[in-house]
Design a protein around this motif. Structure first.
Motif, PDB file in Angstrom:
ATOM      1  N   THR A  63      93.169  70.312 128.938  1.00  9.39           N
ATOM      2  CA  THR A  63      91.980  71.075 128.569  1.00  9.39           C
ATOM      3  C   THR A  63      91.121  71.350 129.795  1.00  9.39           C
ATOM      4  O   THR A  63      90.625  72.469 129.995  1.00  9.39           O
ATOM      5  CB  THR A  63      91.162  70.320 127.510  1.00  9.39           C
ATOM      6  OG1 THR A  63      91.966  70.141 126.342  1.00  9.39           O
ATOM      7  CG2 THR A  63      89.912  71.087 127.134  1.00  9.39           C
ATOM      8  N   PHE A  83      92.723  74.153 131.732  1.00 10.83           N
ATOM      9  CA  PHE A  83      92.604  75.477 131.135  1.00 10.83           C
ATOM     10  C   PHE A  83      91.242  76.114 131.400  1.00 10.83           C
ATOM     11  O   PHE A  83      91.106  77.332 131.375  1.00 10.83           O
ATOM     12  CB  PHE A  83      92.873  75.395 129.632  1.00 10.83           C
ATOM     13  CG  PHE A  83      94.303  75.711 129.278  1.00 10.83           C
ATOM     14  CD1 PHE A  83      95.326  75.391 130.136  1.00 10.83           C
ATOM     15  CD2 PHE A  83      94.602  76.331 128.079  1.00 10.83           C
ATOM     16  CE1 PHE A  83      96.640  75.682 129.817  1.00 10.83           C
ATOM     17  CE2 PHE A  83      95.915  76.630 127.746  1.00 10.83           C
ATOM     18  CZ  PHE A  83      96.933  76.299 128.622  1.00 10.83           C
ATOM     19  N   LEU A  84      90.264  75.314 131.647  1.00 13.92           N
ATOM     20  CA  LEU A  84      88.951  75.855 131.952  1.00 13.92           C
ATOM     21  C   LEU A  84      88.892  76.459 133.350  1.00 13.92           C
ATOM     22  O   LEU A  84      87.930  77.132 133.709  1.00 13.92           O
ATOM     23  CB  LEU A  84      87.894  74.758 131.819  1.00 13.92           C
ATOM     24  CG  LEU A  84      87.717  74.187 130.404  1.00 13.92           C
ATOM     25  CD1 LEU A  84      86.731  73.028 130.436  1.00 13.92           C
ATOM     26  CD2 LEU A  84      87.256  75.260 129.425  1.00 13.92           C
ATOM     27  N   SER A 139      92.749  77.847 125.266  1.00 17.89           N
ATOM     28  CA  SER A 139      91.460  78.064 125.902  1.00 17.89           C
ATOM     29  C   SER A 139      91.325  79.566 126.076  1.00 17.89           C
ATOM     30  O   SER A 139      92.018  80.179 126.895  1.00 17.89           O
ATOM     31  CB  SER A 139      91.364  77.361 127.248  1.00 17.89           C
ATOM     32  OG  SER A 139      90.117  77.616 127.860  1.00 17.89           O
TER      33      SER A 139
END
Length: 373
Positions: A15, A18-19, A314
């Motif tokens: 996560t 993905f940002l 995302s």
């Protein structure tokens, strides 16, 4: 065996990745991937294998030891895929569905022994087993108690590493030590118990032992010659590297505690790469709707789990993957056609596997990774 927290650790690290995604993949230097592998192969991780494929990317490499104090690990060495097996199991069920031999929304009572169905899901003195569907086994919404997440079971396996666990014995252990989490379809809870039942369904519908169903429907058609169901088949292909549980070498443990539908496949980086890329690129299912069904993540899982495969999103970015408890992971990003397969051969180092996957995927996208270019 699935040590608690592994999946969440992988998701958390991805996560964060993905940002930070960039616009698209570019050519990645082999030296950078080799740096990642070498950096990951540090205690308590005995050895690392990494395979990354995509536009402008083709890397496979290894670092560390085949076993502690032994020879160097090779990129072609085999390793225990553990719960990555669930993706194969779900794909096998879906192949049978394509052949018209079952339907995902059939109740399991259509295929399994009534006495088993009647006792696998008893809640409030009432049996709900006949309400469970094949689909609910695969997407973990059946509510079945998960023996593999129970610390008592993990301790039992470690205390008796040579014991033979039949699938029946594993189900019986689950029924004796826990209760269903919820009524079928009312929630989400990862369950190896459910995948044992999925294995039974495969055997009933195909008329083949599970290992032969895998081989007939998936392994042989895809040319996965280095993949086999441990204990149920002879060892084949490359030698099996030594998986560790902390400092304990489990290579010679009786593998039957994790070798039926929910886990158990031994594979190689090349084979897992071939399978995951074929799965998404039209090499497994004849009908695109079958893959869409597999990739339909349940609302009960908050959109994170489909049929035998996990999803991370995302924005417009989607990564499909499955981790395995012995430090294995296979992942694919359809929009970018990037696959990452890795093993760290260590069941208790969640961070090493997650970081390797994160950094390898970032490098495949052309991003710089601190310390490795």
């Amino acid at each position: 065996m699935r040590p608690p927290g592994r999946t969440s650790a992988v998701v958390a690290v991805l996560t964060a990745l993905f940002l930070l995604l960039t616009a698209g993949p570019v050519a990645a230097a082999e030296a950078g991937f080799a740096c990642l592998v070498g950096r990951a192969a540090r205690p308590p991780v005995p050895g690392v294998i990494l395979d990354v494929r995509g536009p402008g990317v083709a890397y496979t490499g290894a670092a560390g030891a085949f076993r502690l104090g032994g020879r160097d690990l090779r990129p072609t060495d085999a390793f225990r895929a553990a719960s990555v097996t669930k993706t194969f199991t779900a794909a096998t069920v879906l192949k049978l569905a394509e052949q018209g031999k079952l339907r995902l929304d059939d109740p399991i009572s259509k295929y399994l022994d009534p006495s088993l169905v009647g006792r696998v899901h008893v809640l409030g003195g009432r049996s709900y087993g006949a309400r469970i569907t094949v689909r609910e086994l695969l997407d973990h919404t059946a509510g079945l108690y998960d023996y593999a997440a129970d610390e008592r079971w993990i301790a039992e396996v470690a205390a008796h590493p040579r014991r033979t666990w039949t699938p029946e014995r594993l189900v019986d252990w689950a029924l004796a030590h826990g209760r269903p989490y919820f009524r079928p379809g009312r929630g989400y809870h990862y369950s190896d118990t459910g995948y044992i039942l999925a294995g039974y369904v495969i055997e009933k519908v195909s008329g083949l032992p599970l290992h032969r169903a895998y081989r007939t429907l998936l392994l042989d058609p895809l040319g996965l010659r280095g993949t086999y169901l441990e204990h149920w088949e002879r060892h084949r292909g490359a030698p099996l590297s030594h998986p560790y549980l902390g400092s304990v070498d489990t290579r010679n443990w009786n593998p039957t505690f994790d070798t039926f539908a929910g886990g158990g496949l031994v594979s190689t980086a090349a084979d897992l790469t071939t399978f995951f890329r074929a799965l998404f690129e039209g090499g497994v299912f004849r009908d695109p709707a079958t893959l869409r069904a597999m990739l339909t993540a349940t609302p009960q899982s908050k959109g994170t789990y489909g049929l035998g495969i996990q999803r991370l999103t995302s924005g417009d970015e989607v990564l499909w993957f499955h981790p395995g408890a012995w430090g294995a992971v296979a992942a694919y990003a359809p929009a970018r056609r990037i696959s990452v397969v890795a093993t760290v051969n260590q069941a208790q180092d969640e961070g090493a596997l997650a970081a390797l996957l994160r950094d390898a995927y970032a490098m495949a996208l052309g991003r710089s990774v601190p310390g490795c270019g």
